[in-house]
Design a protein around this motif. Sequence first.
Motif, PDB file in Angstrom:
ATOM      1  N   ASP A 739       0.850  -1.093  -0.126  1.00 46.72           N
ATOM      2  CA  ASP A 739       0.112  -0.111  -0.053  1.00 46.72           C
ATOM      3  C   ASP A 739       0.807   1.229   0.030  1.00 46.72           C
ATOM      4  N   ALA A 740       1.945   1.253   0.315  1.00 49.82           N
ATOM      5  CA  ALA A 740       3.064   2.266   0.550  1.00 49.82           C
ATOM      6  C   ALA A 740       3.608   2.490  -0.925  1.00 49.82           C
ATOM      7  N   VAL A 741       3.613   1.570  -1.748  1.00 46.07           N
ATOM      8  CA  VAL A 741       4.222   1.736  -3.159  1.00 46.07           C
ATOM      9  C   VAL A 741       3.415   2.524  -4.090  1.00 46.07           C
ATOM     10  N   PRO A 742       3.685   3.467  -4.600  1.00 38.91           N
ATOM     11  CA  PRO A 742       2.554   4.273  -5.526  1.00 38.91           C
ATOM     12  C   PRO A 742       2.217   3.651  -6.545  1.00 38.91           C
ATOM     13  N   ALA A 743       1.194   4.089  -7.065  1.00 34.46           N
ATOM     14  CA  ALA A 743       0.559   3.747  -8.371  1.00 34.46           C
ATOM     15  C   ALA A 743       1.595   3.688  -9.518  1.00 34.46           C
ATOM     16  N   ALA A 744       1.643   2.771 -10.563  1.00 37.01           N
ATOM     17  CA  ALA A 744       2.569   2.913 -11.450  1.00 37.01           C
ATOM     18  C   ALA A 744       2.176   4.114 -12.484  1.00 37.01           C
ATOM     19  N   PRO A 745       2.991   4.706 -12.989  1.00 33.17           N
ATOM     20  CA  PRO A 745       2.873   5.893 -13.975  1.00 33.17           C
ATOM     21  C   PRO A 745       2.397   5.419 -15.184  1.00 33.17           C
ATOM     22  N   LEU A 746       1.795   6.256 -15.965  1.00 33.01           N
ATOM     23  CA  LEU A 746       1.478   6.006 -17.326  1.00 33.01           C
ATOM     24  C   LEU A 746       2.838   5.696 -18.063  1.00 33.01           C
ATOM     25  N   ARG A 747       2.815   4.956 -18.909  1.00 26.78           N
ATOM     26  CA  ARG A 747       3.984   4.639 -19.774  1.00 26.78           C
ATOM     27  C   ARG A 747       3.567   4.665 -21.273  1.00 26.78           C
ATOM     28  N   SER A 748       4.471   5.184 -22.165  1.00 24.22           N
ATOM     29  CA  SER A 748       4.169   5.233 -23.601  1.00 24.22           C
ATOM     30  C   SER A 748       4.949   4.048 -23.926  1.00 24.22           C
ATOM     31  N   GLY A 749       4.214   3.479 -25.019  1.00 22.84           N
ATOM     32  CA  GLY A 749       4.953   2.258 -25.558  1.00 22.84           C
ATOM     33  C   GLY A 749       6.639   2.686 -26.006  1.00 22.84           C
ATOM     34  N   PRO A 750       7.344   1.682 -25.881  1.00 27.24           N
ATOM     35  CA  PRO A 750       8.832   1.709 -26.000  1.00 27.24           C
ATOM     36  C   PRO A 750       8.920   2.099 -27.458  1.00 27.24           C
ATOM     37  N   SER A 751      10.164   2.771 -27.700  1.00 28.56           N
ATOM     38  CA  SER A 751      10.417   3.001 -29.385  1.00 28.56           C
ATOM     39  C   SER A 751      11.667   2.065 -29.600  1.00 28.56           C
ATOM     40  N   ILE A 752      11.653   1.314 -30.764  1.00 25.86           N
ATOM     41  CA  ILE A 752      12.299   0.228 -31.063  1.00 25.86           C
ATOM     42  C   ILE A 752      13.408   0.709 -32.276  1.00 25.86           C
ATOM     43  N   SER A 753      14.675   0.781 -31.797  1.00 22.09           N
ATOM     44  CA  SER A 753      15.744   1.241 -32.882  1.00 22.09           C
ATOM     45  C   SER A 753      16.022  -0.008 -33.881  1.00 22.09           C
ATOM     46  N   THR A 754      16.254   0.359 -34.979  1.00 17.58           N
ATOM     47  CA  THR A 754      16.806  -0.704 -35.958  1.00 17.58           C
ATOM     48  C   THR A 754      18.163  -0.688 -36.051  1.00 17.58           C
ATOM     49  N   PHE A 755      18.839   0.511 -35.456  1.00 14.56           N
ATOM     50  CA  PHE A 755      20.171   0.446 -35.660  1.00 14.56           C
ATOM     51  C   PHE A 755      21.010  -0.391 -34.623  1.00 14.56           C
ATOM     52  N   PRO A 756      22.248  -0.852 -34.868  1.00 16.61           N
ATOM     53  CA  PRO A 756      22.997  -1.717 -33.950  1.00 16.61           C
ATOM     54  C   PRO A 756      23.452  -0.784 -32.769  1.00 16.61           C
ATOM     55  N   PRO A 757      23.649  -1.821 -31.539  1.00 19.14           N
ATOM     56  CA  PRO A 757      23.985  -1.033 -30.187  1.00 19.14           C
ATOM     57  C   PRO A 757      25.657  -0.985 -30.308  1.00 19.14           C
ATOM     58  N   ALA A 758      25.921  -0.155 -29.187  1.00 20.60           N
ATOM     59  CA  ALA A 758      27.352  -0.154 -29.131  1.00 20.60           C
ATOM     60  C   ALA A 758      27.673  -0.700 -27.593  1.00 20.60           C
ATOM     61  N   LEU A 759      28.309  -1.889 -27.453  1.00 18.57           N
ATOM     62  CA  LEU A 759      28.620  -2.477 -26.010  1.00 18.57           C
ATOM     63  C   LEU A 759      29.892  -2.245 -25.324  1.00 18.57           C
ATOM     64  N   ILE A 760      29.912  -1.594 -24.321  1.00 19.27           N
ATOM     65  CA  ILE A 760      31.062  -1.175 -23.674  1.00 19.27           C
ATOM     66  C   ILE A 760      31.018  -2.148 -22.281  1.00 19.27           C
ATOM     67  N   ASP A 761      31.974  -2.505 -21.692  1.00 23.95           N
ATOM     68  CA  ASP A 761      32.256  -3.065 -20.453  1.00 23.95           C
ATOM     69  C   ASP A 761      33.083  -2.112 -19.603  1.00 23.95           C
ATOM     70  N   VAL A 762      32.551  -1.536 -18.413  1.00 25.76           N
ATOM     71  CA  VAL A 762      33.405  -0.879 -17.448  1.00 25.76           C
ATOM     72  C   VAL A 762      33.842  -1.512 -16.138  1.00 25.76           C
ATOM     73  N   ALA A 763      34.761  -1.742 -15.575  1.00 25.00           N
ATOM     74  CA  ALA A 763      35.015  -2.246 -14.121  1.00 25.00           C
ATOM     75  C   ALA A 763      35.314  -0.921 -13.221  1.00 25.00           C
ATOM     76  N   LEU A 764      34.705  -0.535 -12.467  1.00 28.72           N
ATOM     77  CA  LEU A 764      34.972   0.200 -11.403  1.00 28.72           C
ATOM     78  C   LEU A 764      35.315   0.080  -9.955  1.00 28.72           C
ATOM     79  N   VAL A 765      36.463   0.611  -9.399  1.00 28.80           N
ATOM     80  CA  VAL A 765      36.901   0.059  -8.037  1.00 28.80           C
ATOM     81  C   VAL A 765      36.413   1.417  -7.084  1.00 28.80           C
TER      82      VAL A 765
END
Length: 848
Positions: A739-765
């Motif tokens: 009951d303390a968790v608020p109602a979910a906000p209204l969301r618009s549908g996700p936009s789907i990109s047809t372009f390729p992703p760029a994947l980068i890994d980072v390790a932080l100390v």
Amino acid sequence: MRVSVSWLREYVDLPADLAPADLEQALVNLGIEVESIVDLGETVTGSLVVGEVREIEELTGFKKPIRFCRVDVGDANGTGEPQEIVCGARNFGVGDRVVVILPGGVLPGGFAIGARRTYGRNSNGMICSAKELGLGDDHSGILVLPPDSPAKPGDDARPVVGLDDVVVEVELTPDRGYQMSVRGIARELGHALGVPFRDPGLAPAPGATQRPAYPVEVRDPVGCDRFAARMVRGVDPAAPTPSWLARRLTTAGIRSISLPVDITNYVMLELGQPMHAFDADRIAGPLVVRRAEPGEKLTTLDGVARTLVAEDMVICDDTGPISLAAVMGGETSEVVEGTTSVLFEAAHWDPVMVGRTARRHRLFSEAAKRWERGVDPALPLVAIERAVRLLTEHGGGTAGDEILDIDHVRARTPITIPADLPTRRVGVEYPPARVAALLERVGCRVATGADRLGEDPGEVGVAAGGGVALTVTPPTWRPDLTDPADLVEEVVRFDGYDRVPSVLPVAPAGRGLTWQQRRRRAVARALADQGYVEVLAQPFVSTELADQLGLPADDPRRRGVRLANPLSEEEPLLRTTLLGPLLGALKRNLGRSQRDLALYEIGAVFHPRPGAGSPPAMGVAHRPSDAELAAADATLPDQPLHVAVALTGEIERAGWWGPGRAAGWADAVEAARVVLAVAGIPDERVTVRAAEYAPWHPGRCAQLLVDDAVVGHAGELHPAAVAALDLPRRTCAMELDLDAVPAAPLRSGPSISTFPPALIDVALVVDESVPAAQVQRALVEGAGELLEEVRLFDVYASAQLGAGRRSLAYKLTFRAPDRTLTVEEAVAARDAAVARAAERFGATLRGA
């Protein structure tokens, strides 16, 4: 309640060809639950004969007493020679007639009997007890036929023991005590089948005499509003119980004891009036009926010494209490082998008092079961007369002319009911004359105004249509009829439940589940998909639970709502957290050899409102007003909806594929994240940080926040709480306030990109005290709109990193919706993300 059909036929003219199925349907139509209807003649197959014990040889050298018997079964065995049978019972002797089943026979339950060698002797058949024959629950000894039985060795034993009868067993509701007797069931069958019924409760009985049968003083006419008694002197103490009477008691599941006691039980079963038989020669002085004095002692017939309280009612003589009234007699005045003077007592007791006394002493006698449901106050003299006649007929003796009857019974209060109320409540047209006729069939006296309703059905119908109210006086044997709703139920019951149409209400258009209902279902499905099993625990907890969980003295969860009438005195409070009952379910499953457990529950907790006070008194004559409802609601505790999980054992099973993994605090935190995710809360609005909150381990407890508001906690339970609750080490749990968790906000549908992703890994100390979730949030803020996803995939610590430092490795996915990202754009976004983490937490790139 078990009763034979032959007994019922004495008071109701059942059709001779009435099939068991028709008998069952007749009872069901009146709302009586039928447990079974058994034709006893079909329960035992093969040769079941009367046998006379000729010889008994005691066999020694075994763990229990064993007897080798030679029993005369006439020509039933084909040889005329005594039948050799091994038996372990000891309640019979040479010359007694018993019931024998020969080899080839089958007892109830499919128990086949054969010839075999046992204890070094040949045993050809079996000597039967009442329970083995399906006649009752007494398995303490062999069924011995009474001396007056005309049966001879070799005769068919079925008619002798009542196996030529049909036995009906019904399960009665608590409000229908009048059905706990042959009188009550016969009356119902008479109504159901439309056949004549002869009421044994209306048998003539002499009234009270000026000189009482025995001096009695009733000091509490509220607890005992009627007390009747009569003496029979010169009873033959050796007189046996007639076989027909003992057989009926056995069928009903009551053990035969002695003639006077058996007669009281018989009258109780027949009329529904519990009685008691005193040995008059063992009573010292006048009898006094009163409330017990706190701390008084009484040894009841079961041999238990009981300490009485002020609410108990007792019958006393000069020596003190001799009977726990309406529940069980005492040892000092019971009928014994040498009793010759019997004082029969039949009274009417307060059902509330009896019910509380029976529960307090855990003494649910057959008498108490009837008293707490209500007994006809008009029966005592009829029951006394019936018992006296049976005793003088079968036990000799002379009935005294003196009869005691102390009568303070109040007349039944009439009930006023609108003639059209059954029609309005049930939806079936019941003309007023029909309503009156059905209520009179129940036994009520019905009148409208000054005239008897029903004398002129035409006029009555017109008058009732104009709003005439019926004045109904219930019969004495129906204490459950107290208000108009009870009378409506009787009208429907006797007119036929099958006439009431089954109509589903029309659902209003445009309404579905609320968002809270959809959230609850989504949370339940998500946790089940994660492998959790739902439990439905009772919301009641003990007063010691707060100490077991280690809650601080000022913790609001210590203040629970105490139930006025708890199911168990050990759990009188309503829960303020789901963890207590949930961990109790976890412990019970562990006790049943379940070692790997993941349980969840969704339910309400109860927090008292300060200064709420008591709810206002509201009657049932009309609907409460809005103000009354609001005042009542203001006294109710707050009842927020919570969800909780508990885990122990392996979360991933070990096997040939690997070592497996034990459930840990991170799994409890992940369960909370899953709940918040399916509740529609975006991850960027969720904060997870370390906290100290009982009953969790202070170093392994996570606090969960939505928009900086605390909604729950998760982690590993404190070792002290685990030890107090007898749970395995490192048991983990999570609890969220939905009951303390608020109602979910209204969301618009996700936009789907047809372009390729760029994947980068980072390790932080970073410092090991920095939560990984906060580092992840900083990366999201710094990377900007190009960041599509960030995921933690490795946590590493070593001496090379330095003491108190650890490495957090994240996989970053960048993508633009309208173009392919260049290397420079992706690296710039990564650097911005790392810079934000460095600025906020002093994070450095590992290896930089």
